[in-house]
Design an enzyme around this catalytic site. Structure first.
Site, short mmCIF file in Angstrom:
data_model
loop_
_atom_site.label_atom_id
_atom_site.label_comp_id
_atom_site.label_asym_id
_atom_site.label_seq_id
_atom_site.Cartn_x
_atom_site.Cartn_y
_atom_site.Cartn_z
CG ASP A 11 35.82 39.73 40.59
OD1 ASP A 11 37.03 39.52 40.82
OD2 ASP A 11 35.11 38.98 39.89
NE ARG A 13 42.70 38.96 32.19
CZ ARG A 13 41.81 39.91 31.87
NH1 ARG A 13 42.22 41.01 31.28
NH2 ARG A 13 40.54 39.77 32.15
#
Length: 334
Positions: free
Chosen positions: A91, A167
């Protein structure tokens, strides 16, 4: 009794570790907190921080992907509200922020992706079973990278497969399979292992089928550059072979000017005599085109090791760009 009265020594101040609120982030941060306490003798308290990526319901590709799970933690570090932070390295934006230091990259967990499927079926078994029922296998993932490689795999075999954008946290994603909304989901093996849910994996997806995201399976421990004492203490958690490998992967990503939500994959693995092999993939999400290349070279594990690894990543990215990677990725993130 003569002499000065004994006074109790104050306990060492707790270190504040910033973490996202998800179960996975908390598990990862808890692992690091225990190691830091062991090394320093100081207690560590977890400070939960909500990031934009946690609250937005948009697809990662729409909100930019890069940094959406990281920026709030970095802000807290720079403002002195926390002492250090733990991120999933995949990330982390490739650009280093001023005032912060990547103090440690601990030893990497399993970097592979994993299939969690109904009835524990493998990908081949799932596709074959549902083809017999006259419909495609519906597989959920929020990653364009995974979509590109799954769809390319299906195209190459004439298999019926539909990728579905999803998601949510691990429970939510696996819940789609348990509820019958999807036939399978693809998640990172490392995350499932860290949550103690490795037994739910139907199949580890070999890198021959699916190369993971740059930095997948690795953690990043970040602190303020000005805190030299903590930087030195956290460096004891660093694993040089992992740090060097992810440096190659992230250099490839940076040279492509792609964010962590782009359909880009990279995996660096160590061979004999400190040779590093870097495999890179760029594709379009529908799998119509997939560009895969490799590069390798010896790495001397000294103070220049990361620089050597980054050179390998830059070189492979340049070859991918020459092969048409920019067109496959669409507009390159800048």
């Amino acid at each position: 009794m003569n002499g000065q009265p004994l006074t109790e020594q104050a306990p060492p101040a707790a270190l504040r570790l910033g973490t996202r609120r998800s179960a996975l982030a908390m598990a990862q941060s808890g692992m690091v907190a225990r190691e830091v306490t062991r090394l320093t003798g100081r207690p560590v308290e977890l400070v939960e921080i909500t990031t934009y990526g946690d609250t937005s319901r948009e697809a990662l590709a729409q909100i930019g992907g890069t940094g959406v799970f990281v920026s709030a933690l970095r802000d807290a570090l720079l403002e002195g509200r926390i002492d250090f932070a733990v991120h999933s390295l995949k990330d982390l934006p490739t650009a280093a922020p001023e005032g912060l230091t990547l103090a440690a990259v601990p030893e990497r967990e399993d970097a592979r992706d994993a299939l969690v499927a109904a009835e524990g079926l493998t990908l081949d078994e799932l596709v074959e079973k549902l083809a017999g029922a006259g419909r495609p296998a519906r597989i959920g993932t929020g990653s364009p990278r995974r979509m590109a490689q799954l769809n390319a795999w299906a195209r190459a075999r004439g298999a019926q497969l539909e990728t579905v954008a999803i998601r949510g946290n691990v429970d939510t994603r696996i819940g789609y399979v348990a509820d019958g909304e999807l036939d399978a989901v693809v998640l990172a093996t490392a995350g499932l292992n860290r949550l103690g849910r490795g037994a739910e994996i139907s199949q580890h997806l070999d890198p021959e089928l699916m190369i993971p995201a740059p930095g997948q399976g690795a953690l990043a421990i970040e602190c303020a550059t000005a805190d030299a004492e903590l930087t030195v203490a956290l460096a004891a958690l660093d694993h040089a072979p992992t740090r060097v490998a992810v440096a190659a992967e992230r250099a490839l990503l940076a040279t492509l000017e792609a964010g962590c939500s782009a359909p880009v994959a990279a995996l660096a693995t160590w061979g004999r005599e400190n040779e590093l092999q870097l495999d890179g993939v760029v594709g379009d999400p529908d799998g119509a085109a997939l560009l895969k290349m490799s590069a390798n070279g010896p790495i001397v594990l000294d103070e220049t090791a990361e620089q050597q690894a980054r050179a390998l990543g830059h070189a492979l990215a340049a070859r991918l760009l020459d092969g048409g990677a920019a067109t496959l990725m669409g507009e390159r993130a800048r």
